[in-house]
Design an enzyme around this catalytic site. Structure first.
Site, short mmCIF file in Angstrom:
data_model
loop_
_atom_site.label_atom_id
_atom_site.label_comp_id
_atom_site.label_asym_id
_atom_site.label_seq_id
_atom_site.Cartn_x
_atom_site.Cartn_y
_atom_site.Cartn_z
N HIS A 93 0.83 -1.23 0.00
CA HIS A 93 0.00 0.00 0.00
C HIS A 93 0.86 1.26 0.00
CE1 HIS A 93 -3.83 -2.12 0.63
NE2 HIS A 93 -3.12 -2.95 1.36
N ASN A 130 -10.54 -2.53 2.17
CA ASN A 130 -10.12 -2.62 0.77
C ASN A 130 -11.33 -2.35 -0.12
OD1 ASN A 130 -7.31 -3.26 0.83
ND2 ASN A 130 -7.81 -5.34 1.45
N TYR A 187 0.36 -4.01 11.50
CA TYR A 187 0.22 -2.61 11.09
C TYR A 187 0.93 -1.67 12.07
CZ TYR A 187 -2.65 -3.38 7.04
OH TYR A 187 -3.06 -3.74 5.78
#
Ligand code: NDP
Length: 489
Positions: free
Chosen positions: A60, A133, A343
């Site tokens: 990303h 997403n 993350y």
């Protein structure tokens, strides 16, 4: 926003604020002589420039973002006690970062790839991040496969390019990817703009209400602009002519007051139904069919403000699926469980331990009160307050109420698969998707897949890939096999 508003008046200075006399010529020993080490303004400028980049996201990397507003349009208090979802009409500030997955920071926008749809709600109970997403499913269902999967999408260590062999070898050997790959090579695999696509929370999450009752939830963000896609040929043109097409379109539409919006829906499953549902409801490679759990409209998301500085607000923005608020929590989805760790870890490495303090990342509607201190680029926000708990100096104290409800577990530890449900199967939903496409859409799907599969160097890799689609739907497999054969000769 006008750029004029940001022009600072007055003379140029060094980083420490002293006036800078000459920004055109370095200081030399005599006219035309060598440059002096004492020209610290030059050295400081070059040193700062060398450090202007931080590591790009491993996935990303390529993104665009905008601020907006989420408005609740339906009472959902029977399912969650989250305060930002407590009252019809309530508005919450948001920041949404769109992205492609595989490409590097400077790659083109109009490519075949899933899009990130990472949404931060600045709620009065802290930030809630829904790191979604534009697709309701994913390629794999266990985070332990994620680094291998991404290695196949990125550049090969020997050739330095993405390799069809690596991509199709992995997908062919991972049949659970069949549903997502069918979706990716369908028309929706290349959205025309970021405004003309849906967003999905994709994972299953927990909602819990005031009474402590638990519900499993899936989120859907349906574009109010309508779905619009590019064909493979159109995308090649757009990528070549304007690699920044999506980023530009988003910024310009907001600048002209044409604010994009999405209608927000949820699917709700009472907790007790999960164990006996016909397939594992925590499997990220599957949707919950609408006939089983009809989508319920709960709100509207509108994007209405551009960031003023891309690096500060888009590049340094951080999202974590572990950022929950009271009334919302994780499910046992194994991909989600891995992301809860990965993350935050990525951002601590990439932006630093105080990334949460940056304006785009910190809570806007409340403040964070922790005893964490110091570290790189700590801004001293806590001044001289005590940095431990419990303390008798009026410091912050624990709430005693977990954000989410405990859920029962059974069995023993081990590298085991999830409990088997009657209809767990890697192919049924890929087949359902294929069968809902129009004849034209099916033809383009097959052409897109065959064009890529035919590039592999070995027949067994191509055959294994085709075989997965054959199991999804006989007609799908037959047509794909002929198309691949025609191209491979
Ligand atoms: P439904 O007929 O009830 O749902 C159809 C869903 O498919 C709608 O959400 C629609 O999304 C989506 N859809 C329609 N056309 C396309 C297309 N060309 N490409 C991709 N998606 C499309 O059936 P099910 O709920 O049983 O789902 C059938 C299949 O649809 C699934 O296997 C899945 O692949 C796909 N799908 C399902 C979703 C779900 O949450 N159940 C969500 C998205 C896709 P829209 O309303 O945006 O047009």
């Amino acid at each position: 926003m006008t750029l004029e508003a940001h022009v600072t008046q007055g003379p140029l200075t060094t980083e420490s604020g002293a006036p800078l006399a000459d920004n055109q010529n370095s200081e030399t020993a005599g006219a035309g002589g060598p440059v002096l080490v004492q020209d610290q303004a030059l050295l400081e400028k070059l040193a700062h420039f060398n450090r202007e980049r931080i590591p790009e996201r491993i996935v990303h990397a390529r993104g665009a973002g905008a601020y907006g507003t989420f408005t609740l349009t339906r009472d959902v208090s029977q399912w969650t006690r989250a305060k930002f979802l407590s009252e019809v009409g309530k508005e919450t500030e948001t920041f949404l970062r769109f992205s492609t997955v595989a490409g590097n920071l400077g790659s083109a926008d109009a490519v075949r790839d899933p899009r990130g749809f990472a949404l931060k709600f600045y709620t009065e109970e802290g930030n809630y991040d829904l790191v979604g997403n534009n697709t309701p499913v994913f390629f794999i269902k266990d985070a332990i496969k994620f680094p291998d999967f991404i290695h196949t999408q990125k550049r090969d260590p020997y050739t330095g390019s993405q390799e069809a062999d690596n991509v199709w070898d992995f997908w062919g050997l991972s049949p659970e990817s069949t549903h997502q790959v069918t979706w990716l090579f369908s028309d929706r695999g290349i959205p025309a703009t970021l405004r003309h696509m849906n967003g999905y929370g994709s994972h299953t999450f927990q909602w819990n209400n005031e009474a402590g009752e638990v519900f499993w939830v899936k989120y859907h963000f349906k574009t109010d602009q309508g779905i619009k896609n590019l064909t493979t040929e159109e995308a090649v043109q757009v990528s070549g002519l304007d690699p920044d097409s999506h980023q530009r379109d988003l910024r310009e539409s907001i600048e002209r007051g044409d604010f994009p919006s999405w209608t927000v829906q949820v699917q709700i499953m009472p907790a007790a139904e999960a164990a006996t549902y016909r397939f594992n409801p925590f499997d990220l490679t599957k949707v919950w069919p609408h006939a089983d759990y009809p989508p319920i409209e709960i709100g509207k998301l509108e994007l209405n403000r551009n960031p003023e500085n891309i690096f500060a607000e888009v590049e340094q923005s951080i999202f974590s699926p572990a950022h929950f608020v009271p009334g919302i929590g994780p499910s046992p989805d194994k991909m989600l469980q891995g992301r809860l760790f990965a993350y935050g870890d990525a951002h601590r490495y990439r932006v630093g331990i105080n990334a949460d303090h940056l304006p785009v990342n910190r809570p806007h509607a409340t403040e964070a009160r922790t005893n964490s201190r110091d570290g790189y680029l700590y801004d001293g926000r806590h001044k001289g307050t005590k940095n431990y708990e419990p303390n008798s100096f009026g410091g912050p104290f624990q709430s005693d109420r977990p954000l989410w409800q405990p859920t029962p577990v059974t069995g023993v530890t081990g590298n085991t698969e999830a409990p088997v449900h009657a209809e767990d199967n890697d192919f049924v939903q890929a087949g359902n998707l294929y069968r809902l496409l129009s004849e034209d859409e099916k033809s383009r799907l097959i052409e897109n897949l065959a064009g890529f599969i035919s590039k592999v160097s070995r027949d067994d890799i191509a055959e294994r890939a085709v075989n997965n689609f054959r199991q999804a739907d006989g007609d799908f497999g037959k047509r794909l096999e002929s198309a691949v054969q025609a191209l491979r000769g």
